[in-house]
Design an enzyme around this catalytic site. Structure first.
Site, short mmCIF file in Angstrom:
data_model
loop_
_atom_site.label_atom_id
_atom_site.label_comp_id
_atom_site.label_asym_id
_atom_site.label_seq_id
_atom_site.Cartn_x
_atom_site.Cartn_y
_atom_site.Cartn_z
N TYR A 1 0.82 -1.21 -0.01
CA TYR A 1 -0.21 0.16 -0.07
C TYR A 1 0.88 1.41 -0.02
O TYR A 1 0.35 2.40 -0.30
CB TYR A 1 -1.04 -0.10 1.20
CG TYR A 1 -2.26 -1.02 0.86
CD1 TYR A 1 -2.28 -1.66 0.12
CD2 TYR A 1 -3.22 -1.19 2.12
CE1 TYR A 1 -3.21 -2.69 0.00
CE2 TYR A 1 -3.94 -2.03 2.09
CZ TYR A 1 -4.07 -3.03 1.07
OH TYR A 1 -5.18 -3.97 0.84
N LYS B 1 3.01 -15.40 2.05
CA LYS B 1 3.14 -15.95 0.49
C LYS B 1 4.45 -16.32 0.35
O LYS B 1 5.00 -16.04 -0.84
CB LYS B 1 2.19 -15.26 -0.29
CG LYS B 1 1.92 -15.80 -1.83
CD LYS B 1 0.97 -17.07 -1.64
CE LYS B 1 0.60 -17.65 -2.98
NZ LYS B 1 -0.23 -18.69 -2.85
N ASP C 1 -3.46 -18.08 1.12
CA ASP C 1 -4.52 -18.50 0.73
C ASP C 1 -5.28 -19.76 1.51
O ASP C 1 -6.47 -19.67 1.74
CB ASP C 1 -4.36 -19.42 -0.87
CG ASP C 1 -2.88 -20.04 -1.08
OD1 ASP C 1 -2.29 -19.73 0.23
OD2 ASP C 1 -2.56 -20.44 -1.91
N ASP D 1 -5.30 -6.63 5.68
CA ASP D 1 -6.77 -5.90 5.28
C ASP D 1 -7.65 -7.14 4.72
O ASP D 1 -8.97 -6.89 5.36
CB ASP D 1 -6.19 -5.01 4.00
CG ASP D 1 -7.47 -3.95 3.59
OD1 ASP D 1 -8.40 -3.84 4.26
OD2 ASP D 1 -6.87 -3.52 2.84
N ASP E 1 -11.10 -8.45 7.41
CA ASP E 1 -12.55 -8.33 6.98
C ASP E 1 -13.43 -9.70 6.93
O ASP E 1 -14.43 -9.70 7.31
CB ASP E 1 -12.57 -7.75 5.72
CG ASP E 1 -12.94 -6.21 5.72
OD1 ASP E 1 -12.35 -5.72 6.65
OD2 ASP E 1 -13.36 -5.59 4.94
#
Ligand code: NAD
Length: 360
Positions: free
Chosen positions: A141, A192, A224, A248, A252
């Site tokens: 980001y 990852k 994943d 992020d 959620d």
């Protein structure tokens, strides 16, 4: 010495829910001797309307001076046509980066009284209590270079950069480890590493840092798989620590396991424990001004503020107990209402919490 709390109501339902959270702080101050002072300032769309910028200098100055910041929410359709540089969300991102709030703590707790609000089966989620620790000021980001460029053949290409320094990984993993020491002493670091060199380094540094905490069991999981495990068997997790973007998305997802966006608080902390506290939901323009918003996520953010920035764990417990007792008594705002319960608006929910605080 008294602690200073900056109150930033923001936009939409922000002022309504923050009003109830301030009632809780006032009750703790007046009835239980909490030594605080409060200032209030504008942020987001409200600040743009009044001062031409979503994060005015006056607000930023007060935020720097405060021991903790309590924020409602920012944004709304009114400000969507604005240039991205002055949109309300810039106020929020500006506060996070100016105050160097690198650690985002998002608990996903399922209140047993609300088990049927979850989209998963009650036995999969009952007793759920996960703390997601998300790195907040680095990663893709913020990484440079970034942008959209035009290639020689005329086609456009978008690009962003995923970048983490060892020191950035180490400090966020330490936050997760310290939190785990006060919980069930398990940390799952999510990366990852099989595809991204940056998170291969993340895994190496997490392992090295974890070695300083022999009492904490550290595991690693690819993102994943972590997403899959969160909906398959979420209770396997205690603390999860991960990068800005993975956090992020996963937080959620974890929030929705609890089925109630109006119930979940968050904290964003700097290296010294100063923090900004806010509900995870947005400004809910669809219900703003109707007096029906659930103020509990903001009130639970006050509990986190008391615990992490004011070092008042007993006061934090008292607030959380009050929320528990009010839910036990069957009082519900519309978003968490189910048949047989007593439905109330924002203000009555705040009053019920204050009454419960005095009894708790
Ligand atoms: P939202 O979280 O505001 O609303 C999603 C849904 O949840 C809506 O139906 C809303 O009514 C409901 N809801 C949210 N909070 C609630 C509460 N406390 N009580 C009862 N119901 C509640 O998300 P959105 O609609 O995607 O975004 C609306 C605005 O908020 C946008 O401008 C967005 O940019 C902004 N936003 C701000 C933040 C923040 O300030 N941290 C976070 C997310 C979104």
């Amino acid at each position: 010495m008294s602690k200073n709390i900056l109150i930033l109501p923001g936009d939409g339902i922000g002022p309504e829910i923050v009003h109830e959270a301030v009632k809780v702080l006032v009750c703790l101050r007046d009835d239980f001797g909490l030594d605080i002072e409060m200032d209030e300032a504008l942020v987001g769309g409200a600040a743009y309307d009044a001062a031409g910028h979503p994060l005015p200098q006056a607000t930023l100055k007060l935020a720097h001076e405060a021991d903790a910041v309590l924020l409602g929410a920012v944004g709304g359709p009114k400000w969507e046509p604005l240039d991205i540089s002055v949109r309300p969300e810039k106020g929020l991102l500006g506060l996070r980066s100016e105050l160097k709030l690198f650690a985002n703590l998002r608990p996903a707790i399922l209140y047993p009284q609300l088990a049927e609000a979850s989209s998963l089966k009650a036995e999969v989620v009952s007793g759920l209590d996960i703390m997601i620790v998300r790195e907040l000021t680095g990663g893709i980001y913020f990484g440079q270079p970034r942008g959209v460029r035009r290639l020689e053949n005329g086609e456009r290409e978008g690009f962003n950069t995923l970048v983490y320094r060892e020191s950035e990984v180490e400090r966020i993993v330490r936050v997760a480890m310290d939190i785990a020491m006060k919980r069930n002493r398990r940390v799952c670091s999510v990366d990852k590493a099989n595809v991204l060199e940056c998170t291969e380094l993340w895994r190496e540094v997490a392992t090295r840092t974890g070695a300083d905490y022999p009492e904490v069991e550290l595991s690693h999981m690819y993102v994943d798989n972590a997403a899959m495990q969160l909906v398959r068997a979420p209770k396997q997790f205690d603390v999860m620590v991960t990068t800005n973007m993975f956090g992020d998305i996963l937080s959620d997802c974890a929030a929705m396991l609890t089925g109630s966006i109006g119930m979940l608080p968050s904290a964003s902390l700097d290296a010294a424990g100063k923090g900004m506290y806010e509900p995870i939901h947005g400004s809910a323009p669809d219900i703003a001004g109707k007096g029906v918003a659930n103020p509990l996520a903001t009130i639970l953010s006050v509990a986190m503020l008391l615990r992490y920035s004011l070092d008042e764990p007993a006061m934090a417990d008292r607030v959380e107990r009050a929320v528990d007792n009010v839910l036990d008594s069957g009082i519900r705002t519309a978003d968490i209402y189910s048949t047989g319960m007593e439905q109330v608006g924002t203000e009555m929910m705040g009053d019920a919490i204050v009454a419960a605080l005095r009894k708790a």
